[in-house]
Design an enzyme around this catalytic site. Structure first.
Site, PDB file in Angstrom:
ATOM      1  CD  GLU A  91       4.811  -1.663   5.725  1.00  0.00           C
ATOM      2  OE1 GLU A  91       5.537  -0.992   6.464  1.00  0.00           O
ATOM      3  OE2 GLU A  91       3.758  -1.254   5.254  1.00  0.00           O
ATOM      4  CB  CYS A 104      -0.730  -7.105   5.595  1.00  0.00           C
ATOM      5  SG  CYS A 104      -0.975  -5.503   4.867  1.00  0.00           S
ATOM      6  CB  CYS A 111       2.799   4.393  -3.107  1.00  0.00           C
ATOM      7  SG  CYS A 111       1.232   4.358  -4.025  1.00  0.00           S
ATOM      8  CB  CYS A 115      -3.113   8.902  -0.408  1.00  0.00           C
ATOM      9  SG  CYS A 115      -3.739   7.906  -1.762  1.00  0.00           S
ATOM     10  CB  CYS A 118      -0.844   7.128   2.563  1.00  0.00           C
ATOM     11  SG  CYS A 118       0.197   5.675   2.347  1.00  0.00           S
ATOM     12  N   GLY A 165       2.492   0.427  -1.332  1.00  0.00           N
ATOM     13  CA  GLY A 165       2.363   0.459  -2.786  1.00  0.00           C
ATOM     14  C   GLY A 165       0.947   0.274  -3.304  1.00  0.00           C
ATOM     15  CD  GLU A 166      -3.241   1.061  -6.408  1.00  0.00           C
ATOM     16  OE1 GLU A 166      -3.762   1.605  -5.424  1.00  0.00           O
ATOM     17  OE2 GLU A 166      -3.715   0.026  -6.938  1.00  0.00           O
ATOM     18  CB  SER A 219      -8.341   3.309  -0.804  1.00  0.00           C
ATOM     19  OG  SER A 219      -7.720   2.149  -0.287  1.00  0.00           O
ATOM     20  CG  LEU A 220     -15.109   6.104  -1.716  1.00  0.00           C
ATOM     21  CD1 LEU A 220     -14.935   6.134  -3.232  1.00  0.00           C
ATOM     22  CD2 LEU A 220     -16.524   5.616  -1.374  1.00  0.00           C
ATOM     23  CB  CYS A 344      -2.452   2.482  15.681  1.00  0.00           C
ATOM     24  SG  CYS A 344      -3.846   1.783  14.852  1.00  0.00           S
TER      25      CYS A 344
HETATM   26  N1  SAH Z   1      -2.420   1.364  -2.332  1.00  0.00           N
HETATM   27  C1  SAH Z   1      -3.496   0.541  -1.939  1.00  0.00           C
HETATM   28  C2  SAH Z   1      -3.145  -0.494  -0.908  1.00  0.00           C
HETATM   29  C3  SAH Z   1      -2.217  -0.096   0.187  1.00  0.00           C
HETATM   30  S1  SAH Z   1      -2.824   1.075   1.336  1.00  0.00           S
HETATM   31  C4  SAH Z   1      -4.660   1.384  -1.472  1.00  0.00           C
HETATM   32  O1  SAH Z   1      -4.504   2.589  -1.307  1.00  0.00           O
HETATM   33  O2  SAH Z   1      -5.730   0.818  -1.298  1.00  0.00           O
HETATM   34  C5  SAH Z   1      -3.880   0.070   2.351  1.00  0.00           C
HETATM   35  C6  SAH Z   1      -4.916   0.866   3.126  1.00  0.00           C
HETATM   36  O3  SAH Z   1      -4.302   1.643   4.156  1.00  0.00           O
HETATM   37  C7  SAH Z   1      -5.669   1.821   2.247  1.00  0.00           C
HETATM   38  O4  SAH Z   1      -7.054   1.737   2.467  1.00  0.00           O
HETATM   39  C8  SAH Z   1      -5.149   3.149   2.716  1.00  0.00           C
HETATM   40  O5  SAH Z   1      -6.065   4.148   2.458  1.00  0.00           O
HETATM   41  C9  SAH Z   1      -4.916   2.926   4.180  1.00  0.00           C
HETATM   42  N2  SAH Z   1      -4.045   3.919   4.806  1.00  0.00           N
HETATM   43  C10 SAH Z   1      -2.941   4.493   4.288  1.00  0.00           C
HETATM   44  N3  SAH Z   1      -2.398   5.363   5.174  1.00  0.00           N
HETATM   45  C11 SAH Z   1      -3.169   5.345   6.279  1.00  0.00           C
HETATM   46  C12 SAH Z   1      -3.115   6.015   7.538  1.00  0.00           C
HETATM   47  N4  SAH Z   1      -2.148   6.871   7.818  1.00  0.00           N
HETATM   48  N5  SAH Z   1      -4.056   5.714   8.439  1.00  0.00           N
HETATM   49  C13 SAH Z   1      -5.034   4.832   8.168  1.00  0.00           C
HETATM   50  N6  SAH Z   1      -5.144   4.170   7.006  1.00  0.00           N
HETATM   51  C14 SAH Z   1      -4.227   4.429   6.053  1.00  0.00           C
HETATM   52 FE1  SF4 Z   2      -0.696   5.000   0.232  1.00  0.00          FE
HETATM   53 FE2  SF4 Z   2      -2.344   3.341  -1.128  1.00  0.00          FE
HETATM   54 FE3  SF4 Z   2      -2.405   6.005  -1.524  1.00  0.00          FE
HETATM   55 FE4  SF4 Z   2      -0.296   4.597  -2.343  1.00  0.00          FE
HETATM   56  S1  SF4 Z   2      -2.396   4.423  -3.092  1.00  0.00           S
HETATM   57  S2  SF4 Z   2      -0.254   6.577  -1.335  1.00  0.00           S
HETATM   58  S3  SF4 Z   2      -0.140   3.084  -0.700  1.00  0.00           S
HETATM   59  S4  SF4 Z   2      -2.939   4.909   0.367  1.00  0.00           S
END
Ligand code: SAH
Ligand code: SF4
Length: 382
Positions: A91, A104, A111, A115, A118, A165-166, A219-220, A344
């Protein structure tokens, strides 16, 4: 074999021209036709040397991603789903604002980081995108929107690698794409307007600092290792202290105003006042190492398989206040594109798994830029 010219940065295109027995400098003209004018056809390139124009059609193509669907939000947000073959769909989302247009972009199909919050993570890893597939998202969106808006000048002023993706686990394909984004003969975006978002692949943060120090978002999601390892499994390999030290090095090598720390607000998991105070302490400790941090609180976009809930707004604001009172620049993501499930919302589709069994799968990808929850419907092995 035909080369897709979207796969090359300027240096790569020069090498390709050389292989064809053409002068390297011809690549600049060709590059400008592709990225600045959005050409898809070599006949359009009227000022290109005839010998090169004659060789190109049999040796090269300019091929963007295939559109599966497009959704336009009332607020102007546009989401495309692209078919990248073998049932994989990625996407891309365009978010217009008064002073900017942000795209974006996805870097992988699926990925591998996994997480918990996600849905891409839940879906698993399919494959890395090629440079042409990463860059093709920008090439396609920029020139499609320019045509629609009747504009000659650029529509997309900012790029965020916050799609599926990462990006730092697909570094070799990402880097040429970033270079084209920044190249004055390409999209000419400033380093600060291109953001790589990462879950914390420490060695690659150092590489990026050397190779192409664009803006960094990390992404902390948690202020201590136990919880972060639970939410972002990669933390077991690169724990918080190592990650924040890499961020500080990043800023030394490439002074930025801030590194943005993304923090997805999960009810009762990471949204307590005590955790906000821990986060303040953590960021303050690392400030001494040269880290200047900004925090972006993201309301979680729920999906059933996660078993997690979104923090309510009062909780988000209370958390934010603790950070702000400690002098930490903090923003809360707003939502865009709700009506097209780019913000959302979610897209649930009928898809098949690899065994071909028809399943009703809420295959969602959520929580991208600006609270945009973008969604990926994935057809596997169809
Ligand atoms: N993989 C990378 C970039 C893609 S994710 C990363 O993790 O940073 C982009 C952002 O979307 C990240 O900050 C991730 O934590 C956030 N994200 C993923 N799933 C989400 C969800 N269900 N609700 C809110 N933010 C989310
Ligand atoms: Fe999702 Fe980014 Fe975590 Fe991959 S690294 S699972 S895209 S939040």
């Amino acid at each position: 074999m035909t080369a897709n010219l979207l796969d090359y940065d300027l240096e790569g295109l020069a090498a390709f021209c050389e292989q064809l027995g053409e002068k390297r400098f011809r690549a600049t003209q060709l590059f400008r036709w592709i990225h600045q004018k959005g050409a898809t056809n070599f006949d359009q390139m009227t000022d290109l040397a005839k010998s090169l124009r004659e060789k190109l059609p049999s040796r090269a193509c300019i091929e963007g991603p295939k559109v599966v669907s497009r959704h336009d939000s009332l607020d102007g947000t546009v989401k495309w789903l692209f078919d990248v073959g073998a049932g994989d769909v990625i996407e891309t989302v365009f978010i217009p604002e008064s002073d900017r247009g942000t795209l974006c972009i996805s870097s992988q199909a699926g990925c591998a980081v996994g997480c918990r919050f996600c849905s891409t993570g839940h879906q698993g890893f399919s494959r890395n995108l090629t440079t042409a597939e990463i860059l093709g998202q920008l090439w396609f969106a920029e020139h499609t929107l320019r045509r629609e808006f009747g504009r000659q000048e650029r529509v997309i002023s900012n790029v965020v690698m916050m799609g599926m993706g990462e990006p730092l686990q697909n570094y070799s394909q990402l880097l040429p794409a970033l270079r084209v984004m920044l190249d004055d003969h390409g999209y000419g975006l400033s380093r600060r307007r291109v953001t790589v978002s990462t879950s914390g692949v420490v060695p690659m943060i150092d590489r990026l600092a050397q190779d192409c120090p664009v803006a960094l978002a990390v992404s902390l999601h948690a202020p201590e290792d136990g919880l972060r390892s639970n939410l972002v499994p990669l933390n077991k390999k690169y724990p918080i202290a190592e990650l924040l030290q890499a961020c500080a090095r990043y800023q030394l090598a490439a002074p930025r105003d801030f590194i943005t720390f993304e923090y997805c607000m999960l009810e009762g998991v990471n949204d307590q006042p005590e955790q906000a105070r821990q986060l303040v302490k953590l960021l303050q400790e690392h400030a001494a190492l040269g880290l200047s941090a900004k925090v972006n609180l993201i309301p979680f976009n729920p999906f059933p398989a996660s078993g997690l809930k979104r923090s309510d707004m009062a909780q988000v604001m209370a958390f934010s206040k603790i950070l702000l009172d400690a002098g930490i620049v903090t923003t809360v993501r707003k939502t865009r594109g709700d009506d097209i499930d780019a913000a959302c919302g979610q897209l649930a589709g009928d898809v098949q798994d690899r065994t071909g069994v028809q399943q009703r799968m809420a295959s969602q990808r959520q929580g991208m830029l600006g609270g945009i929850k973008v969604v990926v419907a994935k057809e596997v092995g169809v």
